[in-house]
Design a protein around this motif. Structure first.
Motif, PDB file in Angstrom:
ATOM      1  N   GLU A 120       0.849  -1.119   0.062  1.00 31.00           N
ATOM      2  CA  GLU A 120       0.027  -0.257   0.039  1.00 31.00           C
ATOM      3  C   GLU A 120       0.899   1.324  -0.056  1.00 31.00           C
ATOM      4  OE1 GLU A 120      -2.750  -0.126   3.252  1.00 31.00           O
ATOM      5  OE2 GLU A 120      -3.739  -2.160   2.608  1.00 31.00           O
ATOM      6  N   TRP A 121       2.001   1.312   0.586  1.00 33.72           N
ATOM      7  CA  TRP A 121       2.873   2.318   0.833  1.00 33.72           C
ATOM      8  C   TRP A 121       3.595   2.662  -0.500  1.00 33.72           C
ATOM      9  CZ3 TRP A 121       3.968   6.479   3.321  1.00 33.72           C
ATOM     10  CH2 TRP A 121       5.217   7.421   3.146  1.00 33.72           C
ATOM     11  N   TYR A 124       1.033   4.157  -2.856  1.00 34.78           N
ATOM     12  CA  TYR A 124       0.975   5.706  -2.330  1.00 34.78           C
ATOM     13  C   TYR A 124       1.886   6.230  -3.049  1.00 34.78           C
ATOM     14  CZ  TYR A 124       0.403   9.759   0.257  1.00 34.78           C
ATOM     15  OH  TYR A 124       0.734  11.067   0.784  1.00 34.78           O
ATOM     16  N   LYS A 125       3.222   5.965  -2.751  1.00 36.86           N
ATOM     17  CA  LYS A 125       4.241   6.899  -3.194  1.00 36.86           C
ATOM     18  C   LYS A 125       4.447   6.941  -4.716  1.00 36.86           C
ATOM     19  CE  LYS A 125       7.045   8.347  -0.887  1.00 36.86           C
ATOM     20  NZ  LYS A 125       7.105   9.701  -0.524  1.00 36.86           N
TER      21      LYS A 125
END
Length: 205
Positions: A120-121, A124-125
């Motif tokens: 998920e990170w 997002y990035k």
């Protein structure tokens, strides 16, 4: 006394009166006496005789000391000079076992949760990166369009606009860090006292 002294004087061919026993001489005028400077000489000191065995022993000790220093330098020729700032202090070595932390065993659920969080990170990035690229592209296109319109109006103004702005530099920016900043932290950068050891002299000791 002066008459007795003058009686011992002889007249030399140059017309000067000299004293045989002392270094006193006078000119033709008897009122001008002159004396040579005192040299303060003294007998030569008697040289002390040194036993050749003692001299030989001193030379042998000096030679052995130099050979020992050369062997030390050859032994440590390929070793790099140690950096004190990077050396671990002895007290840390003594408490090394106490400092080691045991890694806990993660459960399967915990590992799955961490993997999902990482995915998920990453998404997002990636989304933020695409938004930044789109914003940059729009800004470049708008700038180029404005320059093209300015060039149609005036070539002189266009050349002035494309010149480098020296007031932009120096450029500073502050962004996120890996660790939070320490409040009222005094940075150690600046003057320092060099306390580095002289390793060459330590080999000779």
């Amino acid at each position: 006394m002066l008459c007795a002294a003058l009686a011992r004087l002889q007249l030399n061919p140059a017309g000067l009166m000299t004293l045989q026993s002392r270094t006193i001489f006078v000119q033709s005028n008897p009122n001008l006496f002159r004396i040579t400077p005192c040299l303060l000489a003294e007998p030569m000191k008697k040289k002390k005789r040194i036993d050749p065995a003692v001299t030989r022993a001193r030379e042998e000790r000096r030679k052995k000391k130099i050979e020992k220093a050369i062997r030390k330098l050859e032994k440590n020729a390929r070793q790099l000079k140690p950096i004190d700032e990077l050396e671990i202090p002895p007290e840390v070595y003594d408490t090394l076992k106490q400092r080691i932390r045991k890694r806990g065993v993660l459960s399967h659920e915990e590992m799955e949760e961490r993997a999902l969080l990482l995915k998920e990170w990453s998404k997002y990035k990636m989304k933020l990166k695409l938004l930044d690229i789109q914003l940059l592209d729009r800004a470049i296109m708008s700038q180029q369009k404005a320059l093209d319109e300015l060039r149609l109006e005036s070539e002189e103004l266009y050349q002035e606009a494309v010149q480098m702005d020296l007031n932009v530099m120096p450029f500073t920016i502050k962004g996120p860090t890996h660790t939070p900043a320490i409040k009222d932290y005094d940075s150690p950068d600046g003057e320092y006292t060099d306390i580095s050891k002289d390793w060459y002299q330590s080999f000779l000791v």
